[in-house]
Design an enzyme around this catalytic site. Structure first.
Site, short mmCIF file in Angstrom:
data_model
loop_
_atom_site.label_atom_id
_atom_site.label_comp_id
_atom_site.label_asym_id
_atom_site.label_seq_id
_atom_site.Cartn_x
_atom_site.Cartn_y
_atom_site.Cartn_z
N CYS A 181 2.88 3.59 15.18
CA CYS A 181 4.05 4.39 14.82
C CYS A 181 4.39 5.37 15.91
O CYS A 181 5.53 5.56 16.28
CB CYS A 181 3.79 5.19 13.55
SG CYS A 181 3.53 4.16 12.15
N GLY B 167 0.82 -1.21 0.00
CA GLY B 167 0.00 0.00 0.00
C GLY B 167 0.86 1.25 0.00
O GLY B 167 0.52 2.25 -0.66
N ALA C 132 -2.95 -6.10 0.22
CA ALA C 132 -3.56 -7.42 0.45
C ALA C 132 -3.57 -7.85 1.92
O ALA C 132 -4.47 -8.54 2.36
CB ALA C 132 -2.82 -8.48 -0.38
N GLN D 134 -7.53 0.49 4.34
CA GLN D 134 -8.23 -0.08 5.50
C GLN D 134 -9.69 -0.40 5.22
O GLN D 134 -10.32 -1.15 5.97
CB GLN D 134 -8.16 0.88 6.70
CG GLN D 134 -6.79 0.95 7.35
CD GLN D 134 -6.44 -0.31 8.14
OE1 GLN D 134 -7.27 -1.17 8.41
NE2 GLN D 134 -5.18 -0.42 8.52
N ASN E 206 -7.06 4.16 9.85
CA ASN E 206 -6.51 2.94 10.44
C ASN E 206 -6.60 2.92 11.97
O ASN E 206 -6.65 1.87 12.58
CB ASN E 206 -5.06 2.73 10.00
CG ASN E 206 -4.24 3.99 10.03
OD1 ASN E 206 -4.64 5.02 9.47
ND2 ASN E 206 -3.11 3.96 10.68
C1 LIG Z 1 -4.53 3.51 5.82
C2 LIG Z 1 -3.29 2.80 5.42
N1 LIG Z 1 -2.66 3.16 4.29
C3 LIG Z 1 -1.55 2.56 3.87
C4 LIG Z 1 -1.00 1.52 4.58
C5 LIG Z 1 0.28 0.91 4.10
O1 LIG Z 1 0.08 -0.35 3.57
P1 LIG Z 1 1.34 -1.37 3.47
O2 LIG Z 1 1.56 -1.88 4.84
O3 LIG Z 1 0.90 -2.43 2.53
O4 LIG Z 1 2.48 -0.59 2.96
C6 LIG Z 1 -1.63 1.11 5.78
C7 LIG Z 1 -1.11 0.03 6.63
O5 LIG Z 1 -0.06 -0.40 6.70
C8 LIG Z 1 -2.79 1.76 6.20
O6 LIG Z 1 -3.40 1.43 7.33
#
Ligand SMILES: Cc1ncc(COP(=O)(O)O)c(C=O)c1O
Length: 397
Positions: free
Chosen positions: A327, A72, A202, A181, A153
């Site tokens: 984070c 993502g 995914a 999400q 998230n």
């Molecule tokens: C809202 C949101 N965007 C983007 C991401 C990033 O996705 P990825 O972990 O596949 O990089 C996340 C979670 O990690 C997320 O919660």
């Protein structure tokens, strides 16, 4: 330590057994390169294109608009950097919300530092909702993109993307939504939402980690971030990770099949959990309580405690939850999302997120609620020392 209850599905989800089943042949016998012309290659290509179709069916769009990436974060970076590069030297103003995931806000901050874009950050209301009127107030002659996540998230609050897209399009501005999400948890029809770009991952919908995708209604807007071979219609170089792509497709197919029924079960469990916690601690604040929220997400601020310590104490008991934002837990700072919602920073430090999913059953709710209540009481009676350094590894989700 025994693992007992996993309630951290917004961080990541377990790989569904059906998904694993679908990907296994591509880790064993079907090992061809999807760009090769022989039988091995054709087999791999079939897997990739079937997965693209399955994802398109879940999202209500043609598979030709979908590009696979590694995650993502890569997808979001690609969209933002593509828009910045398209308008290089012409002025590029982007409107984003103040509650975006770090892979959006850090990328935008980087583009700002390089003077490639100017960004206006929109604060949500007290329930975590971004209002289209607030976005409209920030629109300028050089506004090129509005980027608002579909569901947060941390709080699970769902944004009025359809209305935002309508408003932005009336002014000729493109719209991106980070739907990472939302997809798999609520129905997501991209045509209906009306967005121009959207991003997916995914591992939030019972697929494996390390595979993502993006939607671009018009492919000509995309500037590839990774150059090399001509894979993914020349939008993302690198030999396709066929097993992961196949798994993403299978996860999308299963989500389409079970999402509605699953959502009903998750709402019932989440509401039960919320009720049990609030009955004992009525002064606790449920973030986004009055807003539409993802079915399984519960973010609560408990006054007088530190959420990060509650997360650690729960972990000791074999229960996986998360503090406001994983984070910011690392820095022991209150979450930027909760602060943007106007929640007092002391109260925001008492936030934890419980995110339910396929790994949970109604029987687990009582155990989780009782354990949390006992540990909260314990923390109030024995507050952690101020100086104690929290050393949670970087737990970005
Ligand atoms: C809202 C949101 N965007 C983007 C991401 C990033 O996705 P990825 O972990 O596949 O990089 C996340 C979670 O990690 C997320 O919660």
């Amino acid at each position: 330590m025994t693992k007992k209850v996993y309630m951290d599905h917004n961080a990541t989800t377990p790989v569904d057994p059906e998904v694993l089943e679908a990907m296994l042949p591509y880790l064993k016998d079907c090992y061809g390169n999807a760009s090769s012309v022989h039988e091995w290659g054709k087999e791999a290509r079939y897997g990739v294109e079937k997965a693209r179709m399955q994802l398109g069916e879940l999202l209500g769009v043609s598979e030709s608009t979908l590009t696979f990436t590694s995650c993502g974060s890569e997808s979001n970076n690609t969209i933002l950097r593509s828009v910045a590069s398209r308008f290089a030297g012409q002025g590029c103003h982007i409107i984003a919300s103040a509650i975006e995931h770090p892979c959006i806000y850090r990328c935008l901050e980087d583009l700002e530092n390089q003077a490639e874009v100017e960004v206006s950050w929109i604060e949500p209301d007290g329930n975590g909702v971004i209002h289209p009127d607030r976005i409209a107030e920030e629109i300028r002659m050089d506004t090129r993109l509005v980027s608002i996540m579909l569901a947060n998230n941390e709080t699970g609050v769902i944004q009025p993307i359809q209305k935002i897209a309508q408003m932005a399009h009336e002014k000729g501005i493109k719209v991106h939504s980070d739907t990472v999400q939302g997809v798999g948890k609520i129905p997501v029809d991209l045509e209906e939402l009306g967005v121009d770009f959207a991003t997916f991952s995914a591992h939030k919908l019972y697929g494996p980690k390390g595979i993502g995708a993006f939607y671009a209604r018009d492919r000509s807007w995309i500037t590839p971030m990774i150059l090399g071979g001509g894979q993914e219609n020349r939008l993302r170089a690198g030999t396709e990770s066929v097993p992961m792509i196949v798994a993403f497709g299978a996860a999308a197919e299963k989500s389409k099949r079970v999402q509605q029924e699953e959502a009903e079960l998750l709402v019932a469990m989440r509401d039960d959990l919320e009720k049990r916690l609030l009955e004992s601690i009525p002064e606790a604040l449920v973030c986004g309580k009055e807003a539409a929220r993802l079915p399984g997400t519960l973010c609560v601020c408990f006054p007088g405690i530190m959420g990060t310590y509650l997360v650690l104490d729960m972990a000791e008991e074999g229960i996986a939850i998360s503090s406001g934002s994983a984070c910011s837990a690392n820095q022991s700072k209150p979450s930027h999302v909760l602060i943007a919602m106007g929640i007092d920073s002391e109260l925001a430090r008492g936030a934890v997120r419980l995110s339910l999913g396929r790994a949970n059953s109604p029987e687990q709710i009582e155990e989780v609620a009782n354990t949390a209540l006992r540990l909260i009481q314990n923390q109030k009676e024995h507050p952690p020392e101020e100086e104690t350094e929290l050393d949670l590894l970087s737990l970005c989700d």
